[in-house]
Every structure is written in C-alpha cells, then in structure tokens.
Enzyme design. Structure first.
Site, PDB file in Angstrom:
ATOM      1  CG  LEU A  84      74.022  11.509  11.575  1.00 46.89           C
ATOM      2  CD1 LEU A  84      73.188  10.348  12.120  1.00 46.89           C
ATOM      3  CD2 LEU A  84      75.311  11.675  12.372  1.00 46.89           C
ATOM      4  CG  ASP A  85      67.977  14.600   9.883  1.00 44.95           C
ATOM      5  OD1 ASP A  85      68.542  15.677  10.167  1.00 44.95           O
ATOM      6  OD2 ASP A  85      66.747  14.510   9.725  1.00 44.95           O
ATOM      7  CD1 TRP A 121      56.613  12.664  14.383  1.00 42.92           C
ATOM      8  CD2 TRP A 121      57.111  14.823  14.482  1.00 42.92           C
ATOM      9  NE1 TRP A 121      56.162  13.134  15.590  1.00 42.92           N
ATOM     10  CE2 TRP A 121      56.449  14.464  15.689  1.00 42.92           C
ATOM     11  CE3 TRP A 121      57.526  16.154  14.321  1.00 42.92           C
ATOM     12  CZ2 TRP A 121      56.206  15.368  16.706  1.00 42.92           C
ATOM     13  CZ3 TRP A 121      57.285  17.061  15.348  1.00 42.92           C
ATOM     14  CH2 TRP A 121      56.628  16.663  16.519  1.00 42.92           C
ATOM     15  CB  SER A 147      61.045  12.330  20.498  1.00 40.46           C
ATOM     16  OG  SER A 147      59.649  12.101  20.447  1.00 40.46           O
ATOM     17  CD  GLU A 176      54.109   9.542  21.356  1.00 40.10           C
ATOM     18  OE1 GLU A 176      53.462   9.666  20.305  1.00 40.10           O
ATOM     19  OE2 GLU A 176      53.779   8.772  22.277  1.00 40.10           O
ATOM     20  CB  CYS A 198      58.362  32.075  18.912  1.00 40.13           C
ATOM     21  SG  CYS A 198      58.881  31.128  20.360  1.00 40.13           S
TER      22      CYS A 198
END
Length: 393
Positions: free
Chosen positions: A170-171, A176, A197, A199, A357
């Site tokens: 499981l991720d 993407w 998401s 998208e 960052c």
C-alpha cells in the site's frame, strides 16, 4: 523615522554575511563587514504591525507583490538568516504562535487539491520525467541527474522493505505513481495507491493501463483513513505525514499499523525537524495549506504509541537541499512559460518557495528522514545487517 528604526533593528543582525539594504526613501545601509553579497530593496514600507504579527508571512507577501526586490540568491539570503542567532527567523521577538489548522477529511482533500491540482502540465515543466515530487537520492553515479536520483530513491525505499515477489504493498499518498508502479513492474508486488488529488489519480490510472498492470496495480481516489479492514505486507508513504497535522499524527501511524499484516514492514519518508515541530504561515497560506513539520521526538513517540518498532532511520537532509536546487533551476529555465500560465506573482511565489525550502534544509532548520518500521519485533523479517539496503535493482 519609527519605521526605519524598526527595520534597522530587525535587519542589522539578521544575516551572517554583509547585506546592502536600500529603503523606500532611496537611502541605503550595509549591514555586516565587507562588500555586500546581496542587496535588498524596499520599494515601499511593509507595515510594522504586519511584520510583528508574522514576519515570514508579511515579507513573503511583500516579495510576491514586488514591494521587496532581492538582487542575489534568495536561498543564500534565507540560509544566512537561519544561521544568524538574532535573525527575524529565529528571534522570539519576531516569532508568533502557529496558525490554527484543521485536518478533517474534507479539509485534507481541499488542502491537497490546492497544491497538487494546479495541473499536471505545470509540474511536467520542471519536475523530472518520473513526476516525482519528493526528495531524490543522490550518489556518485547520479550527482547531476535528477531523474536517475529519483529512480534511485524509489529503489532505495523498496530495497529497505526487502520485498518478496507476490506480496502486497500500500502506497499512502502515491503521487503520480512512480513508486507503486516500480514496485509492481520490477519487484512483482501487488500494489494499491491512494491519493486525494484528482489530477494524480487520473494520470496513475492511465499509467496502469498503458503498462498493462491492471491485474497487479490499482489507484484509489480516497482519504487514506477510508480503506476499511484491508491489510498489506508492506506500506510506503513518501512526503505524506507533513499534511496530516500534529493532532492527527498519532492516528496516521496507528493507521499504518492497522493496514500492516503481522510482521509487516513500512517505510515512511517525510520532512522532520530535529528541533521540534513547526509550521510556516506564508507556506501555510500560499503553498501547502495545513502543512505541519513534526519534530523527531514527536514522531518517535507516535510510532511507539502505534505499537510499531523502528528497524532503521536515515537522514537525507542534504539530498533534499540538492533536489530543491535542481527544481528551482528547472523552474527558472521555464519561467516564461509558467508566467504565461500562472502570472508573475505566482512565479515569484514559487521561486521563493523552492529557494526558501532549500535554505531551510541547508541550514539544518528542517531535515528529511526515512523511518523503517515493523509490526512486530524490530527487523524480524529483515536481514541481520544493513548491507541488503544497498543492493541495486
């Protein structure tokens, strides 16, 4: 006069190298000894009340609005501010309480969509071809190759799990899909990815079909807390717990434990502060609504409360600094295209975000850590030494 006095007090000890500051009246001062390395120009005053309320938010917005210009490296400027003990980024006079956040399932969905649903076309412009939006893993072989470093990161994570063909993974927060689809195609795992998401969900669905992995991979558009009683041999989660909030961090790790089978293994990869948990008001408003960087002690406590055990920890701070530096270079290489899509204010915001960052990682203000966790005695199903982790796929 009052404003100039305040600004001088704020800026005179805020950097560990000489900086020239030009004020709204055209007059300049140099703070620090030597030739200035960076120049800050105030095109207009930023109200004192805004700075004292939250310096990061006020100055970030001022830069976005071109009320402030910076001639030189934003990353160097912010890294210098983090390194200076009396900087406005560290001095308690200029630090206020964390902004209030909420992390209901509805709010989490809105927060994720705010950031990740800007559009795949935007991220494709400056991410590497794998569309991996997290810390890469650099070695001597891939020092200047972001795509290779992102692929290396995926294998670094999967190798740590010591995965056995045919088992399940499981991720959580699958992005993407690069990690989960690599696990399916190259490691023979049956994989499930979860994202909020739309998208990302659509793109991963298309990838699964294009790769002929329909019998081996699935992606679900849902909150990770809504998977019911399903259990997996392995759980991965990269860049996810920064979005759940301090109040939900314990439940996050309890859910990781719930989804793991007995003696299962998880690799949790996320930004961590060794100095304790924190947030940033400017990033919270404009980049990652609801974002919270947990402290190391806080995370370890939540892992313990979830009855998980730590098999291994690895700090990758310098890897994320380099990732961000390459992202910012890529972003500025296509800045004209982004400006056509999003406007100049967005471009200034995003450039500052990436450089800020990078500076935060460079200074050690934040870190990124991989936590290898087991449900059961630590490392029960893993080899005795860490040598297996470096095996290249």
């Amino acid at each position: 006069m009052l404003e100039k006095t305040f600004y001088k007090m704020m800026l005179s000890h805020s950097f560990n190298f000489p900086v020239k500051v030009t004020y709204w009246d055209g007059k300049s001062d140099v703070y620090g000894d030597g030739t200035p390395e960076i120049e800050i120009t105030f095109n207009k005053k930023v109200p004192i009340k805004d700075i004292t309320a939250n310096a990061s938010l006020a100055l970030g917005e001022a830069y976005m609005n071109k009320d402030i210009e910076i001639n030189g490296s934003i990353q160097q400027l912010i890294e210098g501010a983090y390194e200076s003990a009396d900087s406005f980024l560290r001095n308690s006079k200029f630090r206020k309480f964390l902004p209030k956040q909420k992390h209901t399932e509805k709010q989490s969905q809105e927060d994720v969509q705010h950031h990740y649903d800007i559009g795949n076309d935007f991220y494709k412009l400056w991410l590497d071809p794998t569309l991996t939006y997290s810390c890469a893993y650099f070695t001597e072989d891939n020092h200047d190759d972001l795509e290779a470093a992102q692929i290396a990161k995926v294998h670094h994570i999967l190798n740590k799990l010591h995965p056995q063909k045919g088992k399940t993974l499981l991720d959580i927060g699958c992005g993407w899909g690069t990690l989960m689809l690599t696990a399916a195609k190259e490691y023979g795992l049956k994989v499930t990815g979860v994202t909020l998401s739309e998208e990302q969900y659509k793109l991963v669905q298309n990838k699964i079909k294009a790769m002929g992995l329909e019998d081996q991979a699935e992606v679900i558009l849902t909150d990770y807390r809504e998977l019911g009683d399903r259990t997996f041999d392995y759980v991965t989660s990269v860049g996810m717990f920064e979005h759940v909030g301090s109040e939900n961090l314990g439940e996050y790790f309890k859910d990781v434990a719930k989804y793991l089978k007995p003696n299962g293994t998880a690799l949790i990869h996320g930004i961590t502060r060794q100095q304790g948990g924190a947030t940033n008001a400017w990033i919270d408003r404009y980049i990652f609504p609801g974002g919270y960087i947990p402290g190391l002690v806080e995370i370890v406590s939540r892992i313990e409360e979830a009855n998980l055990q730590i098999a291994d920890m690895e700090m990758l701070r310098r890897h994320y600094q380099r990732t961000l530096e390459i992202w910012d270079k890529n972003f500025n290489n296509v800045r004209d295209k982004v400006q056509e899509m999003m406007g100049e204010r967005f471009c200034r915001m995003w450039d500052m975000y990436l450089q800020a960052c990078a500076a935060s990682f460079q200074s050690g203000n934040i870190d990124v850590v991989q936590y290898l966790l087991t449900k059961g005695p630590s490392g029960q199903e893993l080899p005795m030494t860490r040598d297996y982790m470096s095996n290249k796929k």
